[in-house]
Write an enzyme that holds these catalytic residues in place. Structure first.
Site, PDB file in Angstrom:
ATOM      1  N   GLY A  14       0.834  -1.204   0.000  1.00 32.26           N
ATOM      2  CA  GLY A  14       0.000   0.000   0.000  1.00 32.26           C
ATOM      3  C   GLY A  14       0.864   1.247   0.000  1.00 32.26           C
ATOM      4  O   GLY A  14       1.943   1.255   0.579  1.00 32.26           O
ATOM      5  N   THR A 142       5.159   2.201   6.003  1.00 31.50           N
ATOM      6  CA  THR A 142       3.767   1.853   6.256  1.00 31.50           C
ATOM      7  C   THR A 142       3.152   2.844   7.229  1.00 31.50           C
ATOM      8  O   THR A 142       3.823   3.267   8.187  1.00 31.50           O
ATOM      9  CB  THR A 142       3.567   0.427   6.823  1.00 31.50           C
ATOM     10  OG1 THR A 142       2.213   0.305   7.268  1.00 31.50           O
ATOM     11  CG2 THR A 142       4.472   0.091   7.972  1.00 31.50           C
ATOM     12  N   ASP A 144       0.986   1.951   9.144  1.00 32.60           N
ATOM     13  CA  ASP A 144       0.617   1.130  10.311  1.00 32.60           C
ATOM     14  C   ASP A 144       1.716   1.130  11.379  1.00 32.60           C
ATOM     15  O   ASP A 144       1.455   0.765  12.525  1.00 32.60           O
ATOM     16  CB  ASP A 144       0.367  -0.323   9.881  1.00 32.60           C
ATOM     17  CG  ASP A 144      -0.707  -0.437   8.823  1.00 32.60           C
ATOM     18  OD1 ASP A 144      -1.543   0.476   8.742  1.00 32.60           O
ATOM     19  OD2 ASP A 144      -0.711  -1.438   8.084  1.00 32.60           O
ATOM     20  N   ARG A 179     -23.481  13.646  21.266  1.00 34.13           N
ATOM     21  CA  ARG A 179     -23.437  12.283  20.732  1.00 34.13           C
ATOM     22  C   ARG A 179     -22.189  11.524  21.179  1.00 34.13           C
ATOM     23  O   ARG A 179     -21.183  12.124  21.579  1.00 34.13           O
ATOM     24  CB  ARG A 179     -23.402  12.331  19.195  1.00 34.13           C
ATOM     25  CG  ARG A 179     -24.724  12.691  18.586  1.00 34.13           C
ATOM     26  CD  ARG A 179     -24.586  12.909  17.096  1.00 34.13           C
ATOM     27  NE  ARG A 179     -25.896  13.017  16.472  1.00 34.13           N
ATOM     28  CZ  ARG A 179     -26.116  13.550  15.291  1.00 34.13           C
ATOM     29  NH1 ARG A 179     -25.129  14.054  14.576  1.00 34.13           N
ATOM     30  NH2 ARG A 179     -27.340  13.580  14.794  1.00 34.13           N
ATOM     31  N   GLY A 187      -4.591   0.434  10.309  1.00 35.41           N
ATOM     32  CA  GLY A 187      -3.524  -0.072  11.167  1.00 35.41           C
ATOM     33  C   GLY A 187      -3.373  -1.583  11.182  1.00 35.41           C
ATOM     34  O   GLY A 187      -2.494  -2.111  11.860  1.00 35.41           O
ATOM     35  N   ARG A 292      -3.873   7.485   4.082  1.00 36.60           N
ATOM     36  CA  ARG A 292      -2.698   7.113   3.282  1.00 36.60           C
ATOM     37  C   ARG A 292      -2.315   8.191   2.265  1.00 36.60           C
ATOM     38  O   ARG A 292      -1.210   8.171   1.723  1.00 36.60           O
ATOM     39  CB  ARG A 292      -2.989   5.800   2.539  1.00 36.60           C
ATOM     40  CG  ARG A 292      -3.033   4.592   3.421  1.00 36.60           C
ATOM     41  CD  ARG A 292      -2.247   3.428   2.857  1.00 36.60           C
ATOM     42  NE  ARG A 292      -2.534   3.098   1.496  1.00 36.60           N
ATOM     43  CZ  ARG A 292      -3.140   1.978   1.095  1.00 36.60           C
ATOM     44  NH1 ARG A 292      -3.551   1.091   1.984  1.00 36.60           N
ATOM     45  NH2 ARG A 292      -3.309   1.718  -0.168  1.00 36.60           N
TER      46      ARG A 292
END
Ligand code: F6P
Length: 371
Positions: A14, A142, A144, A179, A187, A292
């Site tokens: 990715g 990444t 993540d 709310r 991740g 991303r």
């Protein structure tokens, strides 16, 4: 010292902010400092398989430092061991090992070392090529932040900033309507992004894969906040979060991808459950791929440039099959083999979790007092 005259570079898996900064750093440094030629490989391993390889000039990598994505293109579907080669009669994808084709294209273009910028899946394909005699250098990327043996990957900080801005915005609308608002981050199986954006965005509840949550704990916490006159509750949930004794929420199975499971949707499910359990109005927002995209933050531009430069120094020293990494704040390198197919999860005793608990953040595992 190296005798290499030509290197190649590809970006795999990715995309993430900072890839272009690495491509620029590697290409310019190899050309200007070491007099090498650099070949750009399009679309990750697809380019090696389909022979989409071109010479990169300094001009080709100028003005890309601040651009998101990757000018080379990427793919999280192709790997030489397992390449989609059509469909069978039942419509199922047929996979083929195309390693020989890859080796032939590398030889044809006289590429003597390949710089591979990617995550754990990309590093695993890299190990396969190492075993076939290809010289490789890895650069970890990444959003993540889950690569083993590096404490940070470029792209992560930008994603944290993006997610934090979204949380900041949701605070005001949540408060106006009284709310509960859930924000779902990416991740995969690691909670780094949710944890850091959650802390930065002042989330009341943070749910990460490493800490299975209990619905009754979250519902009671939300109700307690209402009882104490709090205007709203912000819950940051990582896409990989799961209930105690339960499983992760799978959005889809991408059958022709080497990592087939795509997580997503836990916030939607939880929103319904919390609404039902508490009677409070609940909404959810899945941030998805906005995390991303876009221009890398300054930190990621610097980190990507340093990691790209470090990769060129490994080439200069002819130190093959290493991935550049950050350990204790310093750039170092580790064996690619030690990184492949592994995940670095958030340690339960880390300072971030302790600090968040200290200010009253609930992690959904046990009842916390509203402060
Ligand atoms: O690994 C990066 C990542 O963005 C994960 O956070 C997410 O689960 C996955 O990739 C999404 O992949 P795709 O772009 O194939 O939807």
């Amino acid at each position: 010292m190296t005798t290499v005259r030509r290197a190649g570079i590809l970006t795999g898996g990715g995309d993430c902010p900072g890839l272009n900064a690495v491509i620029r750093a590697v290409t310019k440094t190899l050309i200007f400092e070491q007099g090498l030629e650099v070949m750009g490989i399009a679309d990750g391993f697809v380019g090696l398989i389909e022979n989409r390889i071109r010479l990169l000039t300094p001009d080709a990598v100028s003005n890309i430092l601040t651009r998101g994505g990757t000018v080379l293109g990427t793919s999280n579907k192709a790997t030489p061991r397992h390449y989609p080669a059509g469909k069978d009669d039942a419509g199922n994808t047929i996979f083929q090992d195309v390693t020989d084709r890859v080796l032939q294209h590398i030889a044809e273009h006289r590429i003597e070392v390949l710089v591979i910028v990617g995550g754990d899946g990309t590093m695993s394909s890299a190990v396969h090529l190492i075993r076939h005699g290809v010289h490789l250098i890895g650069v970890p990327k990444t959003i993540d932040n889950d690569l083993m043996h590096t404490e940070i990957t470029f792209g992560f900080q930008t994603a944290v900033e993006t997610a934090t801005e979204a949380i900041d915005r949701l605070h005001t609308t949540a408060a106006s309507h009284h709310r509960v608002m859930l924000v779902e981050t990416m991740g995969r199986n690691a909670g780094w992004l949710a944890l850091n954006a959650g802390i930065a965005g002042g989330a009341d509840v943070i749910l990460i894969p490493e800490i299975p949550y209990r619905l009754d704990v979250i519902a009671a916490f939300c109700q307690q906040r209402v009882a104490q006159g709090k205007s709203s509750t912000i819950i940051v949930v990582s896409e990989g979060a799961r209930p105690a004794g339960g499983s992760q929420t799978v959005d889809q199975i991408v059958s022709d991808s080497f990592e087939q499971i795509r997580l997503g949707g836990v916030s939607r499910m939880l929103a319904r459950q919390i609404g039902h359990a508490t009677g409070i109005e609940v909404r959810d927002t899945i941030l998805g791929h906005v995390q991303r995209g876009g221009t890398p933050c300054a930190f990621d531009r610097v980190l990507a440039t340093k990691l790209g430069h470090a990769a060129t120094q490994l080439i200069a020293a002819a130190r093959w099959d290493r991935m550049v990494a950050v350990q204790q704040g310093k750039i170092t390198d580790v064996a690619i083999e030690d990184v492949a197919d592994q995940e670095r999860q958030v340690p339960l005793d880390c300072q971030e979790i302790q600090a968040a608990r200290g200010v009253g953040t609930c992690f959904g595992d046990y009842p916390s007092a509203v402060v």
